[in-house]
Design a protein around this motif. Structure first.
Motif, PDB file in Angstrom:
ATOM      1  N   ARG A 165      31.837  29.819  31.181  1.00 47.32           N
ATOM      2  CA  ARG A 165      32.116  31.251  31.026  1.00 47.32           C
ATOM      3  C   ARG A 165      32.819  31.542  29.708  1.00 47.32           C
ATOM      4  NH1 ARG A 165      33.248  30.722  36.631  1.00 47.32           N
ATOM      5  NH2 ARG A 165      35.500  30.521  36.220  1.00 47.32           N
ATOM      6  N   LYS A 166      33.583  30.549  29.220  1.00 45.55           N
ATOM      7  CA  LYS A 166      34.286  30.696  27.944  1.00 45.55           C
ATOM      8  C   LYS A 166      33.409  30.278  26.761  1.00 45.55           C
ATOM      9  CE  LYS A 166      38.812  29.572  30.019  1.00 45.55           C
ATOM     10  NZ  LYS A 166      39.669  30.691  29.609  1.00 45.55           N
ATOM     11  N   SER A 167      32.143  29.896  27.059  1.00 41.94           N
ATOM     12  CA  SER A 167      31.190  29.445  26.022  1.00 41.94           C
ATOM     13  C   SER A 167      31.653  28.170  25.316  1.00 41.94           C
ATOM     14  CB  SER A 167      30.946  30.553  24.983  1.00 41.94           C
ATOM     15  OG  SER A 167      30.395  31.702  25.598  1.00 41.94           O
ATOM     16  N   LEU A 168      32.407  27.346  26.038  1.00 39.98           N
ATOM     17  CA  LEU A 168      32.890  26.091  25.458  1.00 39.98           C
ATOM     18  C   LEU A 168      31.964  24.924  25.786  1.00 39.98           C
ATOM     19  CD1 LEU A 168      36.718  26.462  26.189  1.00 39.98           C
ATOM     20  CD2 LEU A 168      35.433  27.112  24.138  1.00 39.98           C
ATOM     21  N   VAL A 169      31.143  25.091  26.815  1.00 43.22           N
ATOM     22  CA  VAL A 169      30.117  24.104  27.155  1.00 43.22           C
ATOM     23  C   VAL A 169      28.837  24.832  27.526  1.00 43.22           C
ATOM     24  CG1 VAL A 169      31.813  22.418  28.015  1.00 43.22           C
ATOM     25  CG2 VAL A 169      30.699  23.982  29.628  1.00 43.22           C
ATOM     26  N   VAL A 170      27.728  24.114  27.456  1.00 49.04           N
ATOM     27  CA  VAL A 170      26.446  24.637  27.922  1.00 49.04           C
ATOM     28  C   VAL A 170      25.789  23.571  28.787  1.00 49.04           C
ATOM     29  CG1 VAL A 170      26.060  26.182  25.979  1.00 49.04           C
ATOM     30  CG2 VAL A 170      25.285  23.803  25.833  1.00 49.04           C
ATOM     31  N   LYS A 171      24.887  23.998  29.643  1.00 47.57           N
ATOM     32  CA  LYS A 171      24.142  23.074  30.491  1.00 47.57           C
ATOM     33  C   LYS A 171      22.674  23.067  30.073  1.00 47.57           C
ATOM     34  CE  LYS A 171      27.011  23.966  34.594  1.00 47.57           C
ATOM     35  NZ  LYS A 171      27.009  24.604  35.935  1.00 47.57           N
ATOM     36  N   HIS A 172      22.065  21.911  30.197  1.00 50.95           N
ATOM     37  CA  HIS A 172      20.625  21.840  29.978  1.00 50.95           C
ATOM     38  C   HIS A 172      20.037  20.782  30.900  1.00 50.95           C
ATOM     39  CE1 HIS A 172      20.952  18.023  27.798  1.00 50.95           C
ATOM     40  NE2 HIS A 172      21.907  18.566  27.061  1.00 50.95           N
ATOM     41  N   ALA A 173      18.765  20.824  31.104  1.00 51.52           N
ATOM     42  CA  ALA A 173      18.105  19.889  32.010  1.00 51.52           C
ATOM     43  C   ALA A 173      18.314  18.453  31.541  1.00 51.52           C
ATOM     44  CB  ALA A 173      16.611  20.197  32.091  1.00 51.52           C
ATOM     45  N   SER A 174      18.618  17.587  32.461  1.00 53.35           N
ATOM     46  CA  SER A 174      18.830  16.178  32.140  1.00 53.35           C
ATOM     47  C   SER A 174      17.525  15.529  31.707  1.00 53.35           C
ATOM     48  CB  SER A 174      19.394  15.451  33.365  1.00 53.35           C
ATOM     49  OG  SER A 174      19.419  14.053  33.148  1.00 53.35           O
ATOM     50  N   THR A 175      17.620  14.676  30.713  1.00 52.49           N
ATOM     51  CA  THR A 175      16.441  13.938  30.270  1.00 52.49           C
ATOM     52  C   THR A 175      16.164  12.743  31.160  1.00 52.49           C
ATOM     53  OG1 THR A 175      17.830  12.643  28.755  1.00 52.49           O
ATOM     54  CG2 THR A 175      16.776  14.624  27.860  1.00 52.49           C
ATOM     55  N   VAL A 176      17.150  12.413  32.010  1.00 51.15           N
ATOM     56  CA  VAL A 176      17.011  11.259  32.902  1.00 51.15           C
ATOM     57  C   VAL A 176      16.545  11.693  34.284  1.00 51.15           C
ATOM     58  CG1 VAL A 176      18.235   9.331  33.999  1.00 51.15           C
ATOM     59  CG2 VAL A 176      18.808  10.010  31.642  1.00 51.15           C
ATOM     60  N   ASP A 177      17.151  12.752  34.805  1.00 48.19           N
ATOM     61  CA  ASP A 177      16.830  13.247  36.137  1.00 48.19           C
ATOM     62  C   ASP A 177      16.550  14.746  36.048  1.00 48.19           C
ATOM     63  OD1 ASP A 177      16.647  13.997  38.768  1.00 48.19           O
ATOM     64  OD2 ASP A 177      18.560  13.130  39.399  1.00 48.19           O
ATOM     65  N   LYS A 178      15.301  15.126  36.178  1.00 49.58           N
ATOM     66  CA  LYS A 178      14.902  16.529  36.023  1.00 49.58           C
ATOM     67  C   LYS A 178      15.546  17.441  37.069  1.00 49.58           C
ATOM     68  CE  LYS A 178      12.282  15.666  32.524  1.00 49.58           C
ATOM     69  NZ  LYS A 178      12.710  16.073  31.180  1.00 49.58           N
ATOM     70  N   ARG A 179      16.060  16.849  38.133  1.00 47.21           N
ATOM     71  CA  ARG A 179      16.710  17.658  39.177  1.00 47.21           C
ATOM     72  C   ARG A 179      18.164  17.949  38.830  1.00 47.21           C
ATOM     73  NH1 ARG A 179      15.684  13.475  43.859  1.00 47.21           N
ATOM     74  NH2 ARG A 179      16.467  12.205  42.117  1.00 47.21           N
ATOM     75  N   ALA A 180      18.665  17.257  37.822  1.00 51.32           N
ATOM     76  CA  ALA A 180      20.080  17.390  37.462  1.00 51.32           C
ATOM     77  C   ALA A 180      20.233  18.096  36.122  1.00 51.32           C
ATOM     78  CB  ALA A 180      20.724  16.008  37.403  1.00 51.32           C
ATOM     79  N   VAL A 181      21.472  18.403  35.773  1.00 44.73           N
ATOM     80  CA  VAL A 181      21.770  19.018  34.470  1.00 44.73           C
ATOM     81  C   VAL A 181      22.817  18.183  33.757  1.00 44.73           C
ATOM     82  CG1 VAL A 181      21.225  21.358  35.230  1.00 44.73           C
ATOM     83  CG2 VAL A 181      23.576  20.509  35.435  1.00 44.73           C
ATOM     84  N   ASP A 182      22.772  18.241  32.439  1.00 49.57           N
ATOM     85  CA  ASP A 182      23.800  17.616  31.622  1.00 49.57           C
ATOM     86  C   ASP A 182      24.663  18.719  31.009  1.00 49.57           C
ATOM     87  OD1 ASP A 182      23.060  14.997  32.071  1.00 49.57           O
ATOM     88  OD2 ASP A 182      21.686  14.927  30.364  1.00 49.57           O
TER      89      ASP A 182
END
Length: 214
Positions: free
Chosen positions: A81-98
């Protein structure tokens, strides 16, 4: 109460000593986190993500920080919410996020970064040989905790595929880092290296055996 004539086991007294050091670190962590407008868990997440361009899974962040996954998830949401991190789809597990650090997140880590704290100042007053011995002891203890599954594998020299222990036996700088192709000494061993590349288990075991024997 009368002081017991026989001290408690040395392992217990070591734990007592480490807990006193931990109280200093926690106090300093609060000061640094407040300067960045965060709480210590949020600040620790940003620090963990520094140098990890690929990001990290929520479960790995939780394990590294020693918190529950729901706690890590809540803290990450606040950072997002503070724009200090972002999430994106994991390259290892498509069901997870990094989770990845943003530029603003990197800046927040450095905000209020103090001059050497009380613990660093105290360590600075040790002799060079005592500093080196303490560092070696810390590396060994962390390795034992890793082997016991109490903490995740750290980005230390001794778990890196680029580390060549005692490649220059007898020299002032006996070890070698294949990543930068340079020799280095005991006092230069790293506990957290951003260029760390995990060695496979068999290589880690061989490397540790050579290092510990040396």
């Amino acid at each position: 109460m009368e002081t017991p004539k026989t001290p408690t086991p040395i392992e217990h007294r070591i734990r007592e000593g480490l807990s006193r050091l931990d109280s200093v670190l926690r106090s300093e962590d609060w000061v640094r986190a407040r300067a960045a407008g965060l709480n210590p868990t949020q600040h620790a997440i940003l620090e963990y993500l520094m140098g990890r361009a690929e990001g990290a899974a929520v479960r790995d962040i939780a394990f590294q920080l020693g918190v529950s996954q729901p706690t890590a998830t809540e803290s990450i949401a606040a950072l997002e919410r503070k724009s200090l991190v972002v999430k994106h789809a994991s390259t290892v597990d498509k069901r997870a996020v990094d989770v990845c650090l943003t530029e603003a997140g990197s800046a927040a880590v450095m905000t209020g970064d103090p001059a050497p704290g009380a613990l660093e100042q105290a360590a600075g007053k040790l002799s060079d040989s005592d500093k080196e011995h303490l560092l070696m002891t810390l590396v060994t203890m962390i390795k034992r905790l890793q082997d016991a599954g109490a903490i995740p594998i750290q980005r230390m020299c001794v778990s890196c595929r680029h580390f060549r222990p005692y490649a220059h036996a007898g020299a002032a700088k006996p070890h070698h880092c294949a990543f930068v192709n340079a020799a280095f000494g005991q006092r230069d061993l790293r506990i957290e290296c951003r260029d760390h590349s995990m060695a496979d288990p068999s290589l880690q075991a061989a490397t540790w055996g050579a290092f510990h024997k040396g």
